[in-house]
Scaffold this active site. Structure first.
Site, PDB file in Angstrom:
ATOM      1  N   HIS A 197     -13.135  34.897  -7.123  1.00 42.97           N
ATOM      2  CA  HIS A 197     -12.686  33.743  -7.030  1.00 42.97           C
ATOM      3  C   HIS A 197     -12.667  33.050  -8.413  1.00 42.97           C
ATOM      4  O   HIS A 197     -12.025  31.557  -8.438  1.00 42.97           O
ATOM      5  CB  HIS A 197     -13.634  32.754  -6.063  1.00 42.97           C
ATOM      6  CG  HIS A 197     -13.046  31.848  -5.270  1.00 42.97           C
ATOM      7  ND1 HIS A 197     -13.593  30.471  -5.265  1.00 42.97           N
ATOM      8  CD2 HIS A 197     -11.976  31.631  -4.799  1.00 42.97           C
ATOM      9  CE1 HIS A 197     -12.946  29.463  -4.532  1.00 42.97           C
ATOM     10  NE2 HIS A 197     -11.727  30.123  -4.316  1.00 42.97           N
ATOM     11  N   LYS A 199     -11.515  31.281 -12.138  1.00 42.86           N
ATOM     12  CA  LYS A 199     -10.109  30.839 -12.567  1.00 42.86           C
ATOM     13  C   LYS A 199     -10.391  30.806 -14.163  1.00 42.86           C
ATOM     14  O   LYS A 199     -11.106  29.878 -14.335  1.00 42.86           O
ATOM     15  CB  LYS A 199      -9.623  29.591 -12.016  1.00 42.86           C
ATOM     16  CG  LYS A 199      -9.155  30.015 -10.424  1.00 42.86           C
ATOM     17  CD  LYS A 199      -9.857  29.601  -9.354  1.00 42.86           C
ATOM     18  CE  LYS A 199      -9.470  29.547  -8.064  1.00 42.86           C
ATOM     19  NZ  LYS A 199     -10.539  29.258  -7.079  1.00 42.86           N
ATOM     20  N   ASP A 204      -6.416  32.798 -27.660  1.00 47.79           N
ATOM     21  CA  ASP A 204      -6.825  33.277 -28.900  1.00 47.79           C
ATOM     22  C   ASP A 204      -8.465  33.013 -29.192  1.00 47.79           C
ATOM     23  O   ASP A 204      -8.972  32.993 -29.976  1.00 47.79           O
ATOM     24  CB  ASP A 204      -6.282  32.777 -30.132  1.00 47.79           C
ATOM     25  CG  ASP A 204      -4.982  32.753 -30.183  1.00 47.79           C
ATOM     26  OD1 ASP A 204      -4.415  33.885 -29.930  1.00 47.79           O
ATOM     27  OD2 ASP A 204      -4.057  31.775 -30.719  1.00 47.79           O
ATOM     28  N   HIS A 445      -9.184  20.111  -3.022  1.00 47.40           N
ATOM     29  CA  HIS A 445      -9.392  21.605  -3.609  1.00 47.40           C
ATOM     30  C   HIS A 445     -10.504  21.343  -4.918  1.00 47.40           C
ATOM     31  O   HIS A 445     -10.988  22.546  -5.142  1.00 47.40           O
ATOM     32  CB  HIS A 445      -8.303  22.233  -3.951  1.00 47.40           C
ATOM     33  CG  HIS A 445      -8.590  23.623  -4.014  1.00 47.40           C
ATOM     34  ND1 HIS A 445      -8.608  24.327  -5.273  1.00 47.40           N
ATOM     35  CD2 HIS A 445      -8.621  24.633  -3.226  1.00 47.40           C
ATOM     36  CE1 HIS A 445      -8.904  25.626  -5.183  1.00 47.40           C
ATOM     37  NE2 HIS A 445      -8.799  25.940  -3.842  1.00 47.40           N
ATOM     38  N   LYS A 447     -13.828  21.051  -6.781  1.00 48.63           N
ATOM     39  CA  LYS A 447     -15.217  21.450  -6.424  1.00 48.63           C
ATOM     40  C   LYS A 447     -15.855  21.008  -7.869  1.00 48.63           C
ATOM     41  O   LYS A 447     -15.963  21.709  -8.786  1.00 48.63           O
ATOM     42  CB  LYS A 447     -15.245  23.067  -6.649  1.00 48.63           C
ATOM     43  CG  LYS A 447     -14.176  23.757  -5.496  1.00 48.63           C
ATOM     44  CD  LYS A 447     -13.342  24.440  -6.130  1.00 48.63           C
ATOM     45  CE  LYS A 447     -12.648  25.593  -5.499  1.00 48.63           C
ATOM     46  NZ  LYS A 447     -12.134  25.355  -4.128  1.00 48.63           N
ATOM     47  N   ASP A 452     -27.081  12.582 -11.227  1.00 47.59           N
ATOM     48  CA  ASP A 452     -27.735  11.510 -11.962  1.00 47.59           C
ATOM     49  C   ASP A 452     -26.880  10.868 -12.627  1.00 47.59           C
ATOM     50  O   ASP A 452     -27.402  10.265 -13.921  1.00 47.59           O
ATOM     51  CB  ASP A 452     -29.165  11.877 -12.498  1.00 47.59           C
ATOM     52  CG  ASP A 452     -30.236  12.156 -11.517  1.00 47.59           C
ATOM     53  OD1 ASP A 452     -29.990  11.737 -10.317  1.00 47.59           O
ATOM     54  OD2 ASP A 452     -31.347  12.707 -11.885  1.00 47.59           O
TER      55      ASP A 452
END
Length: 532
Positions: A197, A199, A204, A445, A447, A452
């Site tokens: 999952h 991404k 470079d 979508h 996450k 704090d």
């Protein structure tokens, strides 16, 4: 957890698991595809529409300076610090990737759960091919389960001397014959569900983009009907070394397989002709000149962000990633989750507040006990998740719906995102917002967790058992009050009444959807929560 070893129950468990990965219609579509294309190849590469003319001739030749040219002024800071900018808008996230692809000199490494063949996916592919054609080494690692590209399309890309493509855990789409594929779907729980999952976009070995966005129209505000509110982080300098190390570990793992070894016949010569793809991308109907122009302004934009204090150079930034393979099968569920362990560790240190944004919110009894302990010692916890009206995953919502009341009893505040949230105009690609006759539905979508008002966690980890136990996940931990306050403000804005419903024991918005969707989510209660 005790597991019934009988073959019948094992098969039943595997079959119900499938409902968490595909809707019923997707399963039917998959089986039909398997019946028609058992080798993973088709006769023609038809994901790229034919152009009526060569649109590339009319485009001016842009002279783009190399990435090192733009990095050089920042080299003193980048030796011991990490440059950080949070990519809130779909347009800036897309344009940053496009510009980096055009400016890269040596290497581009990309790792995605979904890399679509829609408009954004095809244009992104064209940019990668053009980079390869000027000598950049391109490596693409994509998970197999949601892969849309046909086998021969992948072979054509991999036929270029500078492009390597690997498929993570190829057991459903690419390669294998129909019997093996159906056998995996029906009988191999772990084989089917060990998904990547993560991404990552890496240029470079100097700059990385990582977060919630896959490569498809809906992650960048370009879909005409349904888009995601998502979040990425742009990273430069020190922590990119860890991103690179993680990518290399996945690339070398036995679950990552060269596409050429998965398909018996390769009809393409070395370095095939990509003019059809180029012409598609050059067509102004597909890639508007206004957006091309904005991409060229990315370096100046980042210079302005640095001057305004929005692009910060920080000493304490961490990239946390699960190991490839993750669940080692020693237990049915659980084991090997580096990301979950780190999240618990960070949450336990909270003194005042935790703010969570997660599209899928499926809690276990242990999760709720942990949250209650935090609330009982004075930590304010607010969670923004999808409503049934904004949700694209009915299986996951079913798991959340079953325990929503119990979760409220822990003392956390729950907000559910509205499909017509007013904030969607702010985060949607402005070019598309102006062109479309109606505004698309928006779903959450992103996450993200803010602790704090000091620590920001941005990545791929959903608050559900799948992220905890099955999918490999990754996220960036940013220790910065400035960035935490900005991201927190964005999330709190999305919790306001114009954008979200506040949930209570007496109110939830499930009834705002059609009766068919309400029945659909109830029907999915047959899927065990432990695998959602």
């Amino acid at each position: 957890m005790n597991i019934d070893k009988s073959p019948f129950n094992d098969m039943l468990k595997n079959i119900t698991t499938v409902f968490n990965i595909f809707t019923l219609m997707k399963i039917i579509s998959l089986i039909c595809t398997l019946l028609l294309v058992s080798t993973g190849c088709s006769a023609t590469s038809d994901s790229v529409p034919l152009s009526d003319k060569n649109y590339c001739i009319a485009l001016p030749k842009e002279k783009i300076k190399s990435l090192s040219h733009y990095i050089k002024p920042y080299e003193p800071q980048l030796k011991n610090k990490t440059g950080v900018y949070v990519l809130e808008q779909g347009a800036e996230a897309m344009m940053s990737r496009a510009w980096l692809t055009d400016a890269a000199e040596r290497t581009i490494d990309i790792q995605y759960f979904i890399f679509s063949v829609d408009n954004v996916g095809l244009i992104a592919t064209d940019h990668l091919v053009r980079a390869a054609e000027r000598g950049v080494k391109v490596r693409v690692l994509v998970d197999d389960i949601m892969l849309e590209a046909k086998g021969d399309e992948l072979l054509m890309l991999a036929a270029h001397d500078n492009i390597d493509i690997k498929i993570y855990n190829p057991n459903v789409n690419i390669g294998k014959n129909i019997i093996n594929k159906l056998g995996t779907v029906l009988t191999d729980f772990h084989g089917l569900n060990q998904r990547m999952h993560n991404k990552v976009f890496l240029a470079d070995d100097q700059i990385a983009i990582t977060g919630g966005r896959n490569i498809a129209d809906e992650y960048f505000g370009f879909d005409h009907e349904y888009n995601f509110r998502d979040r990425d982080v742009f990273l430069a300098g020190k922590v990119v070394t860890d991103v690179k190390a993680s990518f290399d570990e996945y690339w070398k793992h036995e679950l990552s397989v060269n596409v050429e070894s998965l398909i018996a016949k390769n009809p393409y010569p070395r370095n095939p002709d990509f003019s059809r793809l180029h012409s598609y991308s050059c067509n102004p109907e597909n890639f508007h000149p206004e957006i091309r122009s904005e991409i060229q302004k990315v370096p100046q934009t980042f210079k302005n962000l640095s001057a305004s204090g929005d692009f910060l150079f920080l000493e304490q930034v961490e990239y946390i990633s699960d190991k490839p393979g993750k669940n080692n099968r020693k237990t049915f569920l659980g084991g090997g989750s580096i990301t979950r362990t780190k999240l618990i560790e960070l949450a336990e240190k909270a003194q005042k507040s935790i703010l969570i944004q997660t599209p899928y919110l499926v809690t276990t009894k242990a999760d709720r006990k942990f949250l209650k302990q935090l609330v009982d010692r004075g930590v304010e916890i607010k969670i923004l998740t999808n409503s049934l009206a904004s949700n694209d995953n009915l299986e996951a919502f079913s798991g959340y719906q079953r325990d929503r009341s119990r979760l409220l009893k822990t003392g956390v505040e729950i907000y559910e995102f509205k499909p017509d949230a007013k904030v969607r105009r702010r985060v949607m690609t402005e070019h598309m917002y102006k062109r479309l006759p109606t505004t698309p539905t928006f779903g959450l979508h992103a996450k993200t967790m803010i602790i704090d008002s000091n620590i920001s966690i941005i990545g791929t980890y959903n608050f559900d058992p799948r992220s905890a136990n099955l999918n490999t996940e990754s996220f960036t931990v940013i220790h910065s009050p400035d960035i935490a306050e900005r991201v927190k403000s964005s999330i709190l804005l999305e919790m306001e009444p114009d954008n979200a419903w506040l949930i209570s024991e007496d109110f939830n918005p499930d009834h705002y959807v059609s009766i068919f969707k309400q029945i659909g989510v109830k029907a999915r209660r047959m899927v065990p929560k432990s695998i959602l």
